[in-house]
Design an enzyme around this catalytic site. Sequence first.
Site, PDB file in Angstrom:
ATOM      1  N   VAL A  24      -7.986 -36.773  17.125  1.00  0.00           N
ATOM      2  CA  VAL A  24      -8.867 -35.604  17.124  1.00  0.00           C
ATOM      3  C   VAL A  24      -8.890 -35.101  15.690  1.00  0.00           C
ATOM      4  O   VAL A  24      -7.834 -34.911  15.094  1.00  0.00           O
ATOM      5  CB  VAL A  24      -8.308 -34.504  18.059  1.00  0.00           C
ATOM      6  N   ASN A 201      -8.465 -34.009   7.824  1.00  0.00           N
ATOM      7  CA  ASN A 201      -7.694 -35.114   7.216  1.00  0.00           C
ATOM      8  C   ASN A 201      -6.187 -34.866   7.211  1.00  0.00           C
ATOM      9  O   ASN A 201      -5.479 -35.352   6.328  1.00  0.00           O
ATOM     10  CB  ASN A 201      -8.162 -35.389   5.782  1.00  0.00           C
ATOM     11  N   ARG A 202      -5.719 -34.103   8.175  1.00  0.00           N
ATOM     12  CA  ARG A 202      -4.272 -33.833   8.325  1.00  0.00           C
ATOM     13  C   ARG A 202      -3.677 -33.105   7.113  1.00  0.00           C
ATOM     14  O   ARG A 202      -2.494 -33.201   6.845  1.00  0.00           O
ATOM     15  CB  ARG A 202      -3.488 -35.142   8.559  1.00  0.00           C
ATOM     16  N   MET A 203      -4.542 -32.400   6.361  1.00  0.00           N
ATOM     17  CA  MET A 203      -4.031 -31.641   5.206  1.00  0.00           C
ATOM     18  C   MET A 203      -3.799 -30.208   5.650  1.00  0.00           C
ATOM     19  O   MET A 203      -4.459 -29.266   5.188  1.00  0.00           O
ATOM     20  CB  MET A 203      -5.035 -31.722   4.053  1.00  0.00           C
TER      21      MET A 203
END
Length: 232
Positions: A24, A201-203
């Site tokens: 997700v 982007n998982r940042m």
Amino acid sequence: MDDKMQATPRAARDAMSALARQRVEYDDVDLELPADTPHGIFTRWYEEAGEALGEPNAMVVATDDDAGPAARIVLLKGFDARGFVFYTNYLSAKGRQIAAHPLVALVFPWHDMQRQVRVRGVATQVSGRESDDYFALRPRGSQIGAAASEQSQPIRGRGEFDARVQDLEARWADQEVPRPPHWGGYRVQPYEIEFWQGRLNRMHDRFLLTSRDGRPAPLDDASAWSAVRLQP
Ligand SMILES: Cc1cc2nc3c(=O)[nH]c(=O)nc-3n(C[C@H](O)[C@H](O)[C@H](O)COP(=O)(O)O)c2cc1C
């Protein structure tokens, strides 16, 4: 690929690969270091969670004993500058673990809104008066259930438990159900709280608020806390 992997049925391998690919993507939001007390930030996030989620007060509480860590969901039933309150059976597995190791962790898993709050703190029993006040608010069926359950102990079958419930219903037919002395609240007084916001982007953004002396501190006292941003 070793023999075991080759022996894995194709359907199982496809399922594993689907799991690895499941993803997700989170929203493109930015959080700044919060200029507020831990009490203020949690209050705001809790209100926002309440608008988005069915049961925002469901939180994981992790305890430990010699056999290792243990975690389970309980319901948050109170929050103020002193900390987070939940109710349970003091003789349950978690109750015995807290008696021996009062340091606990909480997680509010608000992932449906791309957020998480993590707490480390010290758990202490609330006063008998505070537990009485909350117990009195519970529906009668829940009061009887609390009295009937030796939580975390084995039982031969559902019938034995149901019979115990019927006995207690008969015993207190015309009276208020008294709070069992082994049932009550714990207040978790934090020395660390982390607010986590998922990002593209998982940042992710993470803010860790730590009490300046490493011990539980009032959550509404800005001078008692310091904040840092953590890497995702
Ligand atoms: C949504 C949800 C809410 C729960 N709320 C509580 C609660 O407030 N208090 C409680 O003792 N157990 C609650 N439970 C049950 C606990 O997860 C757990 O099964 C129980 O407390 C026994 O844990 P223990 O054997 O580790 O002590 C809840 C479970 C779920 C899934």
